[in-house]
Write an enzyme that holds these catalytic residues in place. Structure first.
Site: not given
Ligand code: ACM
Length: 270
Positions: A39, A110, A145
């Site tokens: 990331e 995200k 993540c």
């Protein structure tokens, strides 16, 4: 069979040139079909103002996008890289997917923002993409993540046909090491976690990134694992076809046994 490379390294906060150079150096000897990076791998993680983030945010034709497009072509690889994205005055914590022809067919934004990310990033609006590559006979799902804490994400990717879930990460706790194998087992998919190492300090607050990048097979077993602090590449050869039969005994199939008609009501917002 797919040659997979999962990269772990220690980005320099705010130094895009240094990070691109480090990635180029780490990947120089690597030959792979699919390369997964952490990331925010070109920018570093900890940003508290949009002013600081803005010069590092990527979009079509930007420095890091050009770098990865060329690298994907040169290596004839698919590259999955987490980077900050600029779009119409907003910023997203995104994953860019570069194909061997240099194009970027998918940007995943995200969905679940972690900790102080909401100070600089908007919540993602891209849904959960699966990239199908006929040449490799491989379907790649993307999550990012903190998405790991939401089993819905990996389930949706599995329902969309992912053989492998690529999870660029900047993980700062250890709980994920118990849960990522479960995401692999419950969906019968490979899960590749490309985490970063090192630490960053902002306004006196320090974040330690946990490394330990890993590839789990569809039975939750680690195929390859990195240590907590080293920079390097996990190499593995995998057969994505073993993910396609979702049965685990003569009777049960983890996707067709689902009872979505029972889940709807309890899945509504409280
Ligand atoms: C995280 O989402 N970077 C923990």
């Amino acid at each position: 069979m797919i040659r997979l490379a999962t990269v772990q390294f220690t980005p320099v906060h705010g130094d895009r040139h240094a990070n691109i150079e480090a990635i180029g150096r780490i990947l120089e000897p690597v030959s792979a079909d699919l390369i997964i990076l952490p990331e925010l791998c070109t920018s570093g993680y900890f940003f508290l103002t949009k002013e600081e983030l803005a010069p590092l945010a990527e979009e079509a034709g930007s420095l890091a996008c050009c770098f990865f497009s060329h690298l994907a072509s040169a290596k004839q690889a698919i590259i999955v890289a987490g980077m900050p994205e600029a779009s119409g005055g907003r910023f997203f914590n995104s994953v860019f997917v570069f194909l061997p022809d240099g194009t970027v067919p998918v940007i995943y934004r995200k969905s679940h923002l972690f900790y102080k990310e909401g100070m600089v990033f908007d919540k993602g609006d891209s849904g959960f993409p699966v990239i199908r590559d006929e040449r490799l006979d491989l379907s790649i799902g993307i999550m990012l993540c903190y998405d790991w804490r939401f089993p819905e994400v990996s389930r949706v990717l599995a329902l969309e046909g992912a053989d492998l879930i690529a999870c660029p990460s900047n993980l700062v706790t250890d709980a994920w090491r118990k849960v990522m194998p479960a995401r692999a087992i419950e969906n019968k998919v490979f899960v590749a976690v490309a985490n970063r190492a090192g630490s960053e300090t902002k306004e006196g607050e320090r974040l330690d990134f946990k490394g330990c990048s890993a590839l789990y097979d569809p039975f939750g077993e680690p195929v390859a694992e990195a240590g907590p602090s080293e920079d390097g590449v996990l190499l593995a050869v995998i057969d994505p076809r073993i993910c396609r039969d979702k049965r685990f005994n003569a009777v049960n199939d983890i996707l067709t046994d689902r009872r979505p008609e029972l889940y709807g009501a309890i899945c509504q917002p409280r």
